[in-house]
Enzyme design. Sequence first.
Site, PDB file in Angstrom:
ATOM      1  N   PRO A  84      -0.054  -4.491   4.633  1.00 29.72           N
ATOM      2  CA  PRO A  84      -0.511  -4.281   6.015  1.00 29.72           C
ATOM      3  C   PRO A  84      -1.992  -4.610   6.164  1.00 29.72           C
ATOM      4  O   PRO A  84      -2.810  -4.277   5.302  1.00 29.72           O
ATOM      5  CB  PRO A  84      -0.247  -2.786   6.255  1.00 29.72           C
ATOM      6  CG  PRO A  84       0.776  -2.399   5.239  1.00 29.72           C
ATOM      7  CD  PRO A  84       0.530  -3.263   4.049  1.00 29.72           C
ATOM      8  N   GLY A  85      -2.330  -5.279   7.256  1.00 36.96           N
ATOM      9  CA  GLY A  85      -3.718  -5.547   7.583  1.00 36.96           C
ATOM     10  C   GLY A  85      -4.299  -6.797   6.980  1.00 36.96           C
ATOM     11  O   GLY A  85      -5.506  -7.041   7.112  1.00 36.96           O
ATOM     12  N   THR A  86      -3.486  -7.625   6.320  1.00 38.86           N
ATOM     13  CA  THR A  86      -4.024  -8.821   5.674  1.00 38.86           C
ATOM     14  C   THR A  86      -4.137 -10.007   6.619  1.00 38.86           C
ATOM     15  O   THR A  86      -4.692 -11.038   6.232  1.00 38.86           O
ATOM     16  CB  THR A  86      -3.147  -9.217   4.478  1.00 38.86           C
ATOM     17  OG1 THR A  86      -1.778  -9.296   4.902  1.00 38.86           O
ATOM     18  CG2 THR A  86      -3.275  -8.201   3.361  1.00 38.86           C
ATOM     19  N   GLY A  87      -3.619  -9.922   7.823  1.00 34.82           N
ATOM     20  CA  GLY A  87      -3.790 -10.996   8.796  1.00 34.82           C
ATOM     21  C   GLY A  87      -2.546 -11.823   9.040  1.00 34.82           C
ATOM     22  O   GLY A  87      -2.650 -13.000   9.408  1.00 34.82           O
ATOM     23  N   LYS A  88      -1.362 -11.233   8.879  1.00 34.64           N
ATOM     24  CA  LYS A  88      -0.120 -11.986   9.111  1.00 34.64           C
ATOM     25  C   LYS A  88       0.033 -12.355  10.581  1.00 34.64           C
ATOM     26  O   LYS A  88       0.355 -13.505  10.926  1.00 34.64           O
ATOM     27  CB  LYS A  88       1.077 -11.158   8.635  1.00 34.64           C
ATOM     28  CG  LYS A  88       1.042 -10.837   7.145  1.00 34.64           C
ATOM     29  CD  LYS A  88       2.280 -10.104   6.702  1.00 34.64           C
ATOM     30  CE  LYS A  88       2.351  -8.715   7.292  1.00 34.64           C
ATOM     31  NZ  LYS A  88       1.295  -7.832   6.789  1.00 34.64           N
TER      32      LYS A  88
ATOM     33  N   GLU B  67     -17.173  17.011 -11.354  1.00 33.55           N
ATOM     34  CA  GLU B  67     -17.533  15.624 -11.047  1.00 33.55           C
ATOM     35  C   GLU B  67     -18.450  15.028 -12.098  1.00 33.55           C
ATOM     36  O   GLU B  67     -18.362  13.833 -12.412  1.00 33.55           O
ATOM     37  CB  GLU B  67     -18.181  15.557  -9.661  1.00 33.55           C
ATOM     38  CG  GLU B  67     -17.309  16.075  -8.523  1.00 33.55           C
ATOM     39  CD  GLU B  67     -15.969  15.363  -8.428  1.00 33.55           C
ATOM     40  OE1 GLU B  67     -15.898  14.177  -8.842  1.00 33.55           O
ATOM     41  OE2 GLU B  67     -14.997  15.978  -7.959  1.00 33.55           O
TER      42      GLU B  67
ATOM     43  N   HIS C  52     -16.252  13.741 -14.888  1.00 28.82           N
ATOM     44  CA  HIS C  52     -15.647  12.453 -14.551  1.00 28.82           C
ATOM     45  C   HIS C  52     -16.639  11.315 -14.795  1.00 28.82           C
ATOM     46  O   HIS C  52     -16.299  10.295 -15.423  1.00 28.82           O
ATOM     47  CB  HIS C  52     -15.217  12.447 -13.076  1.00 28.82           C
ATOM     48  CG  HIS C  52     -13.978  13.227 -12.797  1.00 28.82           C
ATOM     49  ND1 HIS C  52     -12.867  13.152 -13.585  1.00 28.82           N
ATOM     50  CD2 HIS C  52     -13.668  14.085 -11.779  1.00 28.82           C
ATOM     51  CE1 HIS C  52     -11.921  13.945 -13.090  1.00 28.82           C
ATOM     52  NE2 HIS C  52     -12.382  14.525 -11.988  1.00 28.82           N
TER      53      HIS C  52
END
Length: 711
Positions: free
Chosen positions: A276-280, A497, A500
């Site tokens: 989704p959102g890649t420009g199809k 944190e 990590h």
Amino acid sequence: MSEKKRSSRDPEDKESRGKNSTGKDSRGDGPSRETRGSGVWLVIIAVVVAVMLSATMFNNNEIQMPYPVLERLLEAHAEANTGGNQGENAGVPKVVVDSPSDPSEKWEFSDLQLVLLGENKITGTVMWRPLSAPGEVDDSENVPLQKSFWTIRDRNETQDARMDQLVSQSGVNWDNARPNTFLADNWFNLLMLAAIIAIGAIMLRRIGGVGSPMSFSRSRGKLHGQEDLSITFEDAAGIDEAVEEVREVVDFLKNSEKYQALGGRIPKGVLLVGPPGTGKTLLAKAIAGEAGVPFFSLSGSDFVEMFVGVGAARVRDMFQQATSRAPCIIFIDELDALGKSRSGSVVGGHDEREQTLNALLVEMDGFDSNNGVIVIAATNRPETLDPALLRPGRFDRQVLVDRPDVAGREAILKVHVKSVKLADEVDLRHIASITSGFVGADLANLVNEAALLAARANKNAVSTTEFDEAVDRVTAGLEKKNRVMNEDEKIRVAYHEAAHALVAAALPNTDPVHKVSIIPRGFAALGYTMQRPESERYLMTKLELESRMKVLLAGTLAEEMVMQDISTGAQNDLERCTEIARSMVMDYGMSRLGRINYRRSTGSAFLAGGGGNGHSTSYGEDTAKMIDKEVARIVEEALGQTRDILAQRREVLEAITQRLLEVEAIDNTELMRVIEETSAGPWLVPGTITEKPRAQIRKPENDLDTLKDAN
């Protein structure tokens, strides 16, 4: 990237396409101004008719007369007709009776003019006036009024004979025909029926802008002309490979003779596949803009309707319109809403969605093929599509519109910042490098967020600071500086944190730490450690997966070592770590069970997590137990190695935690400065990439109580 739009009232557009410039005709997807106006007029007419009928029915002059009173009136007329009422008593025959509603009031009936006799109901007209009680009010000025009346009688031979005799003697005109009282008796029902019809007509016009129920079968595709499509391939940045794949389709539409001379045929369909959102959809618009042919656009859900058979009829109507304008393009967005596989359906062949899919299959490549019509569809779930759709002759070409790389993201950013005022120090290449995994829609949102942040700070241009903050917003969520944590929780989050970041920096095959923060963000994150890859990565090795697990486990181990207790804050870390270990065993063959794949992925390759529950397994209970034991072994080994890393670098952990409690957020530069100042020897843990001896870290002197006192 701008898109020109013309007014829907432009007469040239209507003449050139037979429709308005927004592509909405009388069968479009919204009611027109004329349709809304007609609905208002229907409501007004219905109200006026209701008021008129109510006034007519409730203000009539019809009264109910008791049957004995009618007999007395007939007797009075009979006496007057035979001369029995001569002399001083001569005059209009009158009958005075008590009022049914008030016994003290008298009613006077006189001058019976006409009687219509039905089977049981008798109607006619009479002169009528109300009289007050005698001696109270002078009724000399009360003028009689003509009233219609009705009465009911019981049918028997004696009463019929009596009525016939009185009527014949009275000389009153009468008729045995049944009166037509249908409108008077059923006016309310007729009014309600008219109101329901009017409301139904208004609703039909509002649903899709149709004028009649038969219009449901017409396609809702929007027709776009060349003047509506100003997007070209230059606007579709970052997807150069996909653009090259579809250029041939555009060239065929422009120069079809060149291909037909060599025996080539036009592709029936092009399927655009990608996350989704890649420009199809943008690529489909660019194809239409470059080709210069009529372009129909609609969604897969536009075919499906509550009425059975409507979807198939809309497909046929869509292709009929497209064939009349060939060569042209039909673009179907979200094809998976229409073309899901029929193999898993538990409903019979008369299912509405299956009928619609069958109609699409026939129209694309059936007995009567449509020449000159190219179908372009987009989906991010190609694994759910029916195999009949994907065979050659229907969707001949499948084009992958993938996530852009660094160069692609930089090209996309250049398109989106055309209307944004940037500061001189902004480097789009740097922004592209820190947005790994972003698609075109994410980058557009990133630029917009950065512009909003600059405007909020009253800046004249968008700087790199706003872009960095926008990246944090998009990836981690909004910052919640006003959330108040107690001191113990804040220290716990800082250790979590810091661990990590420490393990990520100590292992040679992990992504560099970009930022560490203990400021809450998003829905539930009390802190976060952000890692960003230095380059595009498409494969993961076993050591890299194990290092990622160690980074995830570091937070809860630090809590256990320092606080002597663990918290619920590591839930997401444990979920991700366990899933990595299970994937190593079941998917990648990276365990003692051998190079065997124990589950077949049926989820989309373009969705995060491989489609969630999209997995099928085929092994027994004994194998399942072996898998669980192997997963537990891998996690336990990662725990032991991570515990050693934290124990040997305890002083660095304390220093990073202390710095986080002071400033709440540190970047990679600050993190490495603290590490270099605190570590007493070689820093990296031995690995396959760089073999180095273990660092000799002296045992830290400060503990949790000392840290609390320092704060």
